[in-house]
Design a protein around this motif. Structure first.
Motif, PDB file in Angstrom:
ATOM      1  N   TYR A   1      10.216   0.373  -2.739  1.00 24.40           N
ATOM      2  CA  TYR A   1      10.685   1.759  -2.744  1.00 24.40           C
ATOM      3  C   TYR A   1      11.081   2.231  -1.345  1.00 24.40           C
ATOM      4  CZ  TYR A   1      10.831   6.604  -4.283  1.00 24.40           C
ATOM      5  OH  TYR A   1      11.223   7.867  -4.591  1.00 24.40           O
TER       6      TYR A   1
ATOM      7  N   SER B   1       9.517  -4.783  -6.189  1.00 25.65           N
ATOM      8  CA  SER B   1       8.264  -4.199  -6.652  1.00 25.65           C
ATOM      9  C   SER B   1       8.529  -3.511  -7.981  1.00 25.65           C
ATOM     10  CB  SER B   1       7.748  -3.175  -5.656  1.00 25.65           C
ATOM     11  OG  SER B   1       8.551  -2.010  -5.712  1.00 25.65           O
ATOM     12  N   ARG B   2       7.476  -3.176  -8.669  1.00 24.16           N
ATOM     13  CA  ARG B   2       7.619  -2.523  -9.955  1.00 24.16           C
ATOM     14  C   ARG B   2       8.337  -1.184  -9.825  1.00 24.16           C
ATOM     15  NH1 ARG B   2       4.026  -1.890 -15.220  1.00 24.16           N
ATOM     16  NH2 ARG B   2       5.124  -0.068 -15.996  1.00 24.16           N
ATOM     17  N   LYS B   3       8.060  -0.486  -8.718  1.00 29.81           N
ATOM     18  CA  LYS B   3       8.651   0.837  -8.552  1.00 29.81           C
ATOM     19  C   LYS B   3      10.172   0.779  -8.611  1.00 29.81           C
ATOM     20  CE  LYS B   3       6.513   4.626  -5.996  1.00 29.81           C
ATOM     21  NZ  LYS B   3       5.898   4.985  -4.696  1.00 29.81           N
TER      22      LYS B   3
ATOM     23  N   GLN C   1      10.656  -8.615 -11.289  1.00 28.07           N
ATOM     24  CA  GLN C   1       9.480  -7.876 -10.811  1.00 28.07           C
ATOM     25  C   GLN C   1       8.317  -8.825 -10.512  1.00 28.07           C
ATOM     26  OE1 GLN C   1       7.926  -4.772 -13.449  1.00 28.07           O
ATOM     27  NE2 GLN C   1       5.891  -5.313 -12.724  1.00 28.07           N
ATOM     28  N   VAL C   2       7.712  -8.609  -9.351  1.00 24.28           N
ATOM     29  CA  VAL C   2       6.564  -9.407  -8.938  1.00 24.28           C
ATOM     30  C   VAL C   2       5.294  -8.591  -9.141  1.00 24.28           C
ATOM     31  CG1 VAL C   2       5.406 -10.350  -6.891  1.00 24.28           C
ATOM     32  CG2 VAL C   2       7.854 -10.743  -7.236  1.00 24.28           C
TER      33      VAL C   2
ATOM     34  N   GLN D   1       1.157  -7.818 -11.106  1.00 22.42           N
ATOM     35  CA  GLN D   1       0.241  -7.827 -12.250  1.00 22.42           C
ATOM     36  C   GLN D   1       0.969  -7.762 -13.579  1.00 22.42           C
ATOM     37  OE1 GLN D   1      -3.081  -4.987 -12.004  1.00 22.42           O
ATOM     38  NE2 GLN D   1      -2.820  -4.493 -14.154  1.00 22.42           N
ATOM     39  N   THR D   2       1.955  -6.878 -13.677  1.00 22.70           N
ATOM     40  CA  THR D   2       2.696  -6.739 -14.923  1.00 22.70           C
ATOM     41  C   THR D   2       4.082  -7.366 -14.816  1.00 22.70           C
ATOM     42  OG1 THR D   2       3.186  -4.515 -14.152  1.00 22.70           O
ATOM     43  CG2 THR D   2       1.500  -4.719 -15.832  1.00 22.70           C
TER      44      THR D   2
ATOM     45  N   SER E   1       4.633  -1.467  -0.093  1.00 22.41           N
ATOM     46  CA  SER E   1       3.378  -1.029   0.521  1.00 22.41           C
ATOM     47  C   SER E   1       2.273  -2.078   0.413  1.00 22.41           C
ATOM     48  CB  SER E   1       2.924   0.296  -0.081  1.00 22.41           C
ATOM     49  OG  SER E   1       2.764   0.173  -1.474  1.00 22.41           O
TER      50      SER E   1
ATOM     51  N   GLN F   1      -1.905  -4.417  -7.187  1.00 21.71           N
ATOM     52  CA  GLN F   1      -1.119  -4.769  -8.385  1.00 21.71           C
ATOM     53  C   GLN F   1       0.142  -5.562  -8.014  1.00 21.71           C
ATOM     54  OE1 GLN F   1      -1.783  -1.134  -8.159  1.00 21.71           O
ATOM     55  NE2 GLN F   1      -3.750  -1.570  -9.074  1.00 21.71           N
ATOM     56  N   HIS F   2       0.636  -5.355  -6.812  1.00 21.67           N
ATOM     57  CA  HIS F   2       1.794  -6.138  -6.385  1.00 21.67           C
ATOM     58  C   HIS F   2       1.351  -7.489  -5.819  1.00 21.67           C
ATOM     59  CE1 HIS F   2       5.919  -6.844  -5.018  1.00 21.67           C
ATOM     60  NE2 HIS F   2       5.361  -7.396  -3.942  1.00 21.67           N
TER      61      HIS F   2
ATOM     62  N   ASN G   1       7.720  -3.301   7.347  1.00 26.98           N
ATOM     63  CA  ASN G   1       7.363  -1.978   6.861  1.00 26.98           C
ATOM     64  C   ASN G   1       7.278  -1.053   8.068  1.00 26.98           C
ATOM     65  OD1 ASN G   1       5.743   0.310   5.831  1.00 26.98           O
ATOM     66  ND2 ASN G   1       5.512  -0.997   4.022  1.00 26.98           N
TER      67      ASN G   1
ATOM     68  N   ASP H   1      11.760   0.016  10.916  1.00 30.72           N
ATOM     69  CA  ASP H   1      12.641   0.495   9.866  1.00 30.72           C
ATOM     70  C   ASP H   1      13.520  -0.691   9.457  1.00 30.72           C
ATOM     71  OD1 ASP H   1      14.748   1.641   8.382  1.00 30.72           O
ATOM     72  OD2 ASP H   1      14.408   3.570   9.380  1.00 30.72           O
ATOM     73  N   TYR H   2      13.517  -1.015   8.188  1.00 28.81           N
ATOM     74  CA  TYR H   2      14.275  -2.197   7.762  1.00 28.81           C
ATOM     75  C   TYR H   2      15.767  -2.082   8.075  1.00 28.81           C
ATOM     76  CZ  TYR H   2      16.633  -0.222   3.658  1.00 28.81           C
ATOM     77  OH  TYR H   2      17.460   0.494   2.842  1.00 28.81           O
TER      78      TYR H   2
HETATM   79  C1  LIG Z   1      -1.174  -0.873 -14.665  1.00 25.37           C
HETATM   80  C2  LIG Z   1      -0.306  -1.029 -13.450  1.00 25.37           C
HETATM   81  C3  LIG Z   1       0.419  -2.201 -13.269  1.00 25.37           C
HETATM   82  C4  LIG Z   1       1.223  -2.372 -12.151  1.00 25.37           C
HETATM   83  N1  LIG Z   1       1.927  -3.529 -12.002  1.00 25.37           N
HETATM   84  C5  LIG Z   1       2.687  -3.714 -10.893  1.00 25.37           C
HETATM   85  C6  LIG Z   1       3.431  -4.916 -10.688  1.00 25.37           C
HETATM   86  O1  LIG Z   1       3.417  -5.838 -11.506  1.00 25.37           O
HETATM   87  N2  LIG Z   1       4.180  -5.035  -9.566  1.00 25.37           N
HETATM   88  C7  LIG Z   1       4.255  -4.048  -8.623  1.00 25.37           C
HETATM   89  O2  LIG Z   1       4.969  -4.233  -7.627  1.00 25.37           O
HETATM   90  N3  LIG Z   1       3.591  -2.896  -8.806  1.00 25.37           N
HETATM   91  C8  LIG Z   1       2.813  -2.698  -9.911  1.00 25.37           C
HETATM   92  N4  LIG Z   1       2.175  -1.510 -10.085  1.00 25.37           N
HETATM   93  C9  LIG Z   1       2.501  -0.393  -9.181  1.00 25.37           C
HETATM   94  C10 LIG Z   1       1.781  -0.448  -7.858  1.00 25.37           C
HETATM   95  O3  LIG Z   1       0.510   0.151  -7.997  1.00 25.37           O
HETATM   96  C11 LIG Z   1       2.567   0.329  -6.786  1.00 25.37           C
HETATM   97  O4  LIG Z   1       2.781   1.642  -7.213  1.00 25.37           O
HETATM   98  C12 LIG Z   1       3.934  -0.285  -6.464  1.00 25.37           C
HETATM   99  O5  LIG Z   1       3.822  -1.674  -6.268  1.00 25.37           O
HETATM  100  C13 LIG Z   1       4.494   0.355  -5.212  1.00 25.37           C
HETATM  101  O6  LIG Z   1       5.807  -0.069  -4.993  1.00 25.37           O
HETATM  102  P1  LIG Z   1       6.436  -0.093  -3.548  1.00 25.37           P
HETATM  103  O7  LIG Z   1       5.568  -0.850  -2.634  1.00 25.37           O
HETATM  104  O8  LIG Z   1       7.836  -0.538  -3.712  1.00 25.37           O
HETATM  105  O9  LIG Z   1       6.505   1.451  -3.164  1.00 25.37           O
HETATM  106  P2  LIG Z   1       5.591   2.365  -2.252  1.00 25.37           P
HETATM  107  O10 LIG Z   1       4.164   2.166  -2.553  1.00 25.37           O
HETATM  108  O11 LIG Z   1       6.162   3.718  -2.346  1.00 25.37           O
HETATM  109  O12 LIG Z   1       5.822   1.792  -0.789  1.00 25.37           O
HETATM  110  C14 LIG Z   1       6.996   1.925  -0.048  1.00 25.37           C
HETATM  111  C15 LIG Z   1       6.718   1.342   1.319  1.00 25.37           C
HETATM  112  O13 LIG Z   1       7.930   1.302   2.055  1.00 25.37           O
HETATM  113  C16 LIG Z   1       7.670   1.688   3.394  1.00 25.37           C
HETATM  114  N5  LIG Z   1       8.928   2.220   3.957  1.00 25.37           N
HETATM  115  C17 LIG Z   1       9.495   3.423   3.709  1.00 25.37           C
HETATM  116  N6  LIG Z   1      10.672   3.527   4.365  1.00 25.37           N
HETATM  117  C18 LIG Z   1      10.854   2.369   5.030  1.00 25.37           C
HETATM  118  C19 LIG Z   1      11.879   1.871   5.884  1.00 25.37           C
HETATM  119  N7  LIG Z   1      12.979   2.589   6.155  1.00 25.37           N
HETATM  120  N8  LIG Z   1      11.734   0.640   6.412  1.00 25.37           N
HETATM  121  C20 LIG Z   1      10.625  -0.120   6.133  1.00 25.37           C
HETATM  122  N9  LIG Z   1       9.643   0.316   5.329  1.00 25.37           N
HETATM  123  C21 LIG Z   1       9.744   1.532   4.776  1.00 25.37           C
HETATM  124  C22 LIG Z   1       6.563   2.699   3.296  1.00 25.37           C
HETATM  125  O14 LIG Z   1       5.837   2.742   4.517  1.00 25.37           O
HETATM  126  C23 LIG Z   1       5.731   2.148   2.142  1.00 25.37           C
HETATM  127  O15 LIG Z   1       4.696   1.282   2.596  1.00 25.37           O
HETATM  128  C24 LIG Z   1       1.328  -1.340 -11.191  1.00 25.37           C
HETATM  129  C25 LIG Z   1       0.592  -0.176 -11.355  1.00 25.37           C
HETATM  130  C26 LIG Z   1      -0.211  -0.009 -12.465  1.00 25.37           C
HETATM  131  C27 LIG Z   1      -0.976   1.254 -12.621  1.00 25.37           C
END
Ligand SMILES: Cc1cc2nc3c(=O)[nH]c(=O)nc-3n(C[C@H](O)[C@H](O)[C@H](O)COP(=O)(O)OP(=O)(O)OC[C@H]3O[C@@H](n4cnc5c(N)ncnc54)[C@H](O)[C@@H]3O)c2cc1C
Ligand SMILES: Cc1cc2nc3c(=O)[nH]c(=O)nc-3n(C[C@H](O)[C@H](O)[C@H](O)COP(=O)(O)OP(=O)(O)OC[C@H]3O[C@@H](n4cnc5c(N)ncnc54)[C@H](O)[C@@H]3O)c2cc1C
Lengths: 262, 341
Positions: B227, B252-254, B266-267, B269-270, B285, B289-290, B304, B322-323
């Protein structure tokens, strides 16, 4: 329409940290929350109720502390909550858990049952289908959207590994709802006030199930051991500095890995 | 005292290992083939036959594939009503055959359909079902020891079903390797006509998503976005990085939930469990779960901009940046050096 939503009160597993000295998982101070996709299930239920009328009841089988999760559901808009709580329900696996929840659904004459896709603690995804099969009603898992709802049937969309599927289910039915299916509404102050008096407690006697069929005796599986996983040792070299330098540093590392050097 | 709702079980009558084979069109799903490999090992250990079980109709030579991959025999639960997948009908057909043949173990692929069928069949059998197992063993009494992660991969639980049969378990894709195909193997294909009741759930439509790019579970290098990319276009840079390194693009799932990438990428748990040599996570992040999906990656790189992001606690090399600044420079650097090699 009477809609039941399954709410599980779960520990925030992200806060559980491995203690390298004692080699255990530190669980003190870990907060609990409503299992995330259960909030999506709740939101789906609330939207259906707001459209066709009826009632949303949040249900949880858990020790008394889980009342908090049901209060959260009510503060978000559920009409009431029922906590199925009884010492004899403890130690349940998914068969025994779904047996109890199915009995509650039967007693409440639910038209639609919504649960989360899976939990963040034991993550089996088996409780929803289990409830449906106990009741002899149709179900479909991993739903992200309701396309149509009538008195007799509901049409939904879900994703499978190969594509998108549209399913129609005759009511009563059960759906498991995926995380991110919608944006759960926020609790309101008014809801929070109402929540204090909107939770009922039911025991095994209220449900009238044989104690041998619930909890530990009603569970065919036995957890015989739990081993804490020592997180794989990673190098943990972090570069913080100027972007051009960072890129050079990282390119070195990546190329070494590709050559099989690291 | 035993629950009176439970049908009595005489454990000695239950024998053999079954693998539920999920089919799509004219092939058996990879995750099911992988279970034939592990099922073979368990069957040999217990000195019992390994049976592949397929629910469907008009399958042609498909059942033979299971023999080539290690099954001693294949049973087909056959009915025109089973031509396409339906959770109620499929589980009813399977239930009937389990009660008839009495296998001691039934393994299921932990796919969405596989999980639906497994969860449904366990209920009328009143037996145990252990989800997402990553290893199996057999104890001194011949019970199946089922090992599975819980709490986002932070613990492993050892689970047995000591008194009920069959012992049922599901396994996520890619936990076990796909066994080799051997056309010299032979075995019987048994057709079992079954009658199933009409179902109250009906598939109205299916839109297949195309999968043209390299699958993430086969790639040695995987570049994944989260995300933190901010916009879908951010993925373009990562796609280029993946291309340069001969790898695949994941997320990521998001971002998959947002539709930026197909679900097959998607990488976690799910999503998928992968074990590449190199995993590069950008703007992810690093929640448990990821990370549970990449635990076995050889090397993890994280980019990150938040130095406190949890991913920095479980990576080999991390860059706090910043990526948008660092990736273009990294691409340039890599291009230069790959060209001069
Ligand atoms: C039952 C259940 C199952 C789940 N299964 C999975 C699963 O299989 N896979 C999965 O991935 N998730 C899963 N999740 C979701 C998981 O809990 C997280 O919500 C999700 O992985 C977060 O995605 P993210 O890291 O992309 O986003 P975020 O958590 O929002 O992280 C974004 C990151 O990007 C960084 N960032 C922001 N801007 C920049 C930039 N410009 N340059 C560099 N870095 C930046 C931030 O610092 C932050 O660390 C599950 C959740 C539940 C409840
Ligand atoms: C380490 C460990 C491993 C385990 N492994 C297994 C196993 O492999 N097989 C097995 O049968 N049992 C297992 N259990 C027992 C299992 O945790 C319980 O049965 C639990 O009550 C429900 O399982 P779940 O969290 O996987 O639910 P899921 O099936 O993942 O839950 C899906 C949804 O059902 C609803 N729901 C689930 N539980 C409740 C509830 N109590 N009240 C209201 N709604 C609910 C929620 O909406 C939830 O989102 C395990 C327990 C532990 C501690």
């Amino acid at each position: 329409m009477r809609i039941l939503v399954g709410i599980k009160w779960v520990p925030r597993v992200d806060q559980m940290k491995f203690d390298p000295v004692t080699k255990t998982l530190v669980r003190v101070g870990v907060e609990s929350v409503v299992n995330p996709p259960d909030l999506n299930a709740l939101e789906m239920g609330l939207q259906i109720r707001d459209k066709v009328g009826g009632e949303v009841i949040a249900v949880s089988m858990a020790p008394p502390v889980a009342k908090e999760g049901l209060m959260e559901a009510v503060s978000m808009g559920a009409d009431r909550g029922i906590l199925l709580t009884d010492r004899r329900m403890a130690g349940a696996d998914t068969l025994a858990t779904s047996r109890v929840l199915a009995e509650a659904a039967k007693k409440l004459k639910a038209d639609l049952i919504l649960v989360g896709e899976e939990t963040i603690d034991s993550a089996t995804g088996q409780v929803g289908p289990g409830i449906a099969v106990h009741l002899g009603i149709p179900f479909i898992s991993y739903v992200h959207k309701v396309l149509e709802i009538g008195d007799e049937s509901i049409t939904v969309e879900r994703e499978s590994e190969r594509g998108v599927e549209v399913w129609r289910l005759g009511l009563p039915a059960l759906l498991t709802v995926v995380l991110g299916a919608n944006k759960p509404r926020r609790p309101t102050i008014r809801g929070k006030i109402r929540a204090k008096r909107a939770i009922d407690f039911w025991s095994l006697d209220d449900l009238g199930i044989d104690p041998e069929c619930v909890g530990f005796p009603g569970s065919p599986t036995r957890v015989v051991d739990m081993v804490v996983v020592e997180p794989p040792k990673r190098r943990g070299e972090i570069f913080q500095g100027e972007a051009a330098e960072a890129a050079k540093w990282l390119a070195d590392k990546i190329l070494e890995v590709l050559k099989g050097g690291l | 005292m035993v629950c009176k709702e439970w049908p009595p079980v005489n454990k000695d009558e239950w024998r053999g290992v079954w693998v539920f084979l999920e089919t799509w069109g004219d092939s058996i799903e990879e995750a099911s083939l992988q279970l034939l490999g592990e099922g073979r090992r368990l069957a040999d250990r217990l000195e019992v036959p390994l049976t592949g079980i397929i629910v469907g109709h008009d399958l042609g030579d498909l059942p033979k594939e299971a023999i080539y991959r290690g099954a001693d025999q294949v049973i087909v639960a056959d009915s025109p009503d089973l031509l396409t997948y339906n959770p109620q009908k499929y589980s009813q057909a399977l239930y009937k055959l389990i009660v008839k043949y009495k296998p001691e173990i039934v393994l299921f692929p932990g796919t969405r359909r596989g999980r639906e069928v497994a969860s449904s069949v366990a209920i009328p059998l009143r037996t145990g079902l252990t989800a997402d197992c990553t290893a199996f063993d057999v104890d001194e009494r011949g019970n199946l020891i089922q090992i599975r992660p819980a709490f986002g991969g932070k613990i492993f639980a050892k689970i047995v079903t000591p008194d009920r049969r069959p012992q049922m378990a599901s396994v996520r894709p890619n936990v076990f390797p796909t066994p080799p195909r051997d056309e010299n193997r032979s075995g019987e294909v048994i057709r079992e006509p079954v009658k199933v009741d009409p179902s109250e759930v009906e598939l109205l439509e299916f839109r297949e998503t195309s999968q043209v790019e390299m699958p993430i579970d086969k790639a040695k290098v995987v570049v994944a976005g989260g995300y933190g990319l901010g916009i879908p276009k951010g993925l373009e840079m990562l796609r280029e990085l993946a291309r340069l390194l001969g790898g695949a693009l994941a997320g990521s799932r998001k971002i998959v939930d947002l539709g930026w990438l197909p679900r097959s990428r998607q990488v976690g748990q799910t999503g998928k469990t992968i074990r590449p040599d190199l995993y590069i996570a950008v703007g992810i992040s690093g929640t448990s779960q990821h990370m549970v999906g990449v635990q076995s990656a050889k090397v993890i790189v994280a980019i990150n901009r938040d130095p406190k992001a949890p991913i920095f606690e479980s990576c080999d090399y991390g860059v706090v940046a910043d990526y948008r600044e660092v990736i273009p420079l990294l691409l340039e650097e890599l291009r230069k050096r790959l060209a001069s090699d």
